[in-house]
Every structure is written in structure tokens, then in C-alpha cells.
Design an enzyme around this catalytic site. Structure first.
Site, PDB file in Angstrom:
ATOM      1  N   CYS A 198       2.159 -12.386  69.774  1.00 25.55           N
ATOM      2  CA  CYS A 198       1.520 -13.128  70.865  1.00 25.55           C
ATOM      3  C   CYS A 198       2.291 -14.405  71.167  1.00 25.55           C
ATOM      4  O   CYS A 198       3.382 -14.371  70.721  1.00 25.55           O
ATOM      5  CB  CYS A 198      -0.153 -13.252  70.630  1.00 25.55           C
ATOM      6  SG  CYS A 198      -0.267 -14.286  69.042  1.00 25.55           S
ATOM      7  N   HIS A 227       6.379 -11.164  48.051  1.00 22.95           N
ATOM      8  CA  HIS A 227       5.139 -11.975  47.285  1.00 22.95           C
ATOM      9  C   HIS A 227       3.887 -11.784  47.547  1.00 22.95           C
ATOM     10  O   HIS A 227       2.893 -11.664  46.964  1.00 22.95           O
ATOM     11  CB  HIS A 227       5.167 -13.706  47.263  1.00 22.95           C
ATOM     12  CG  HIS A 227       6.417 -14.258  46.595  1.00 22.95           C
ATOM     13  ND1 HIS A 227       6.616 -15.568  46.105  1.00 22.95           N
ATOM     14  CD2 HIS A 227       7.756 -13.576  46.112  1.00 22.95           C
ATOM     15  CE1 HIS A 227       7.628 -15.629  45.412  1.00 22.95           C
ATOM     16  NE2 HIS A 227       8.352 -14.605  45.424  1.00 22.95           N
TER      17      HIS A 227
HETATM   18  C1  RB5 Z   1      -1.810 -16.783  75.059  1.00 21.61           C
HETATM   19  O1  RB5 Z   1      -2.137 -17.882  76.088  1.00 21.61           O
HETATM   20  C2  RB5 Z   1      -1.857 -17.333  73.684  1.00 21.61           C
HETATM   21  O2  RB5 Z   1      -2.830 -18.253  73.286  1.00 21.61           O
HETATM   22  C3  RB5 Z   1      -1.908 -16.113  72.770  1.00 21.61           C
HETATM   23  O3  RB5 Z   1      -0.651 -15.373  73.214  1.00 21.61           O
HETATM   24  C4  RB5 Z   1      -1.702 -16.389  71.209  1.00 21.61           C
HETATM   25  O4  RB5 Z   1      -0.549 -17.322  71.005  1.00 21.61           O
HETATM   26  C5  RB5 Z   1      -2.993 -16.859  70.637  1.00 21.61           C
HETATM   27  O5  RB5 Z   1      -3.014 -17.168  69.424  1.00 21.61           O
END
Ligand code: RB5
Length: 145
Positions: free
Chosen positions: A65, A98
Site C-alpha cells: 500500500c 528471526h
Molecule cells: C492510501 O492513501 C494509504 O493510506 C494506504 O495506501 C496505506 O498507506 C495505508 O496504510
């Protein structure tokens, strides 16, 4: 099998990582997102990845993400999942040595492509340190879920 998931924050890096793995001959299941959607939700892509990882101890998950933080929090809600957020190759290596991590979480907005590929390669090829203390510690972690 490598299960791959990413939201809009990980969209570009997921594509790079997927192609990198396929070039090396890994079997990859892309759990989405399959289109770029700036308003998608990262937890939606965590569930299919953790289900895939839990299906076989040899399977691994890669979650990407924006930061890797949301993905790691969501993945670690699931019993049997040890998701590690890594920001460099040493973290990726130690997550295996680990912590016997079975899911690697990456931040698509903070990693360059070369570093991410190197981290993924190390994560997928590093074995757990045979010193039993590491397994004992992680079993204690699993028992607390
Ligand atoms: C999206 O904007 C962002 O919040 C998501 O990709 C992630 O980083 C959340 O932890």
C-alpha cells in the site's frame, strides 16, 4: 505460490514486483486491485492474500500500500499470518531469519523499484535461523492471538 495484493498506493510497485517475480519463474496470484482506483480500500486485498498464504506453509504473501502500514496491521489480524513491514533489505532478511514472516509488506510511496525488488528477492530466499530461540519466540507470539 506467491500471493500479491496492493491498493492504489501500491499500484505501480505491485506491477513492477509482479513482473519481476514472473520473470524469475515464480507462480504469482495477483489478488488485486486489478484496476487503478484512487478510492479503493487496502483491507479488501489483504483477505485473499492471507487466505492464499494460509492454504500452504510454503506460500508467501506480498502486500503493498502507500506505506505498508495499513496492510501489515490488517494482515496481522489473521491467525497464522506473520506480516512484516520492511523498509530496507536488512528488515526483509531479518523478517525471515528471526520472525519466520510469511507476508512482506512494502510502502509503494517510499521505495524505489530496485530496492523493492531486492527486498522481495531476499524475503523469498531467506530461511529461518535454525537457532530454536527464534521459533520459540514466534510460537509465543502466535499463542497470544
Ligand atoms: C492510501 O492513501 C494509504 O493510506 C494506504 O495506501 C496505506 O498507506 C495505508 O496504510
Amino acid at each position: 505460490m506467491i500471493y500479491l495484493g496492493g491498493d492504489h498506493g501500491g499500484w505501480a510497485l505491485k506491477k513492477v514486483v509482479k513482473e519481476h517475480l514472473q520473470k524469475q519463474g515464480y507462480a504469482v496470484t495477483d489478488c488485486g486491485n486489478s484496476v487503478f482506483d484512487a478510492d479503493d480500500n487496502f483491507p479488501d486485498f489483504v483477505l485473499p492474500v492471507v487466505q492464499g498464504v494460509k492454504a500452504d506453509p510454503a506460500n508467501r504473501g506480498l502486500l503493498i500500500c502507500g506505506t505498508g502500514i495499513g496492510m501489515s496491521i490488517a494482515a496481522n489480524h489473521h491467525a497464522g499470518i506473520r506480516a512484516a513491514l520492511a523498509t530496507n533489505v536488512d528488515y526483509a532478511r531479518l523478517a525471515r531469519q528471526h520472525n519466520d514472516a510469511n507476508v512482506l509488506c512494502l510502502g509503494g510511496r517510499f521505495l524505489d523499484e530496485a530496492s523493492a525488488k531486492q527486498m522481495v528477492d531476499i524475503f523469498l530466499t531467506t530461511a529461518v535461523d535454525p537457532n530454536p530461540k527464534y521459533q520459540q519466540r514466534m510460537h509465543a507470539v502466535d499463542g497470544s492471538k
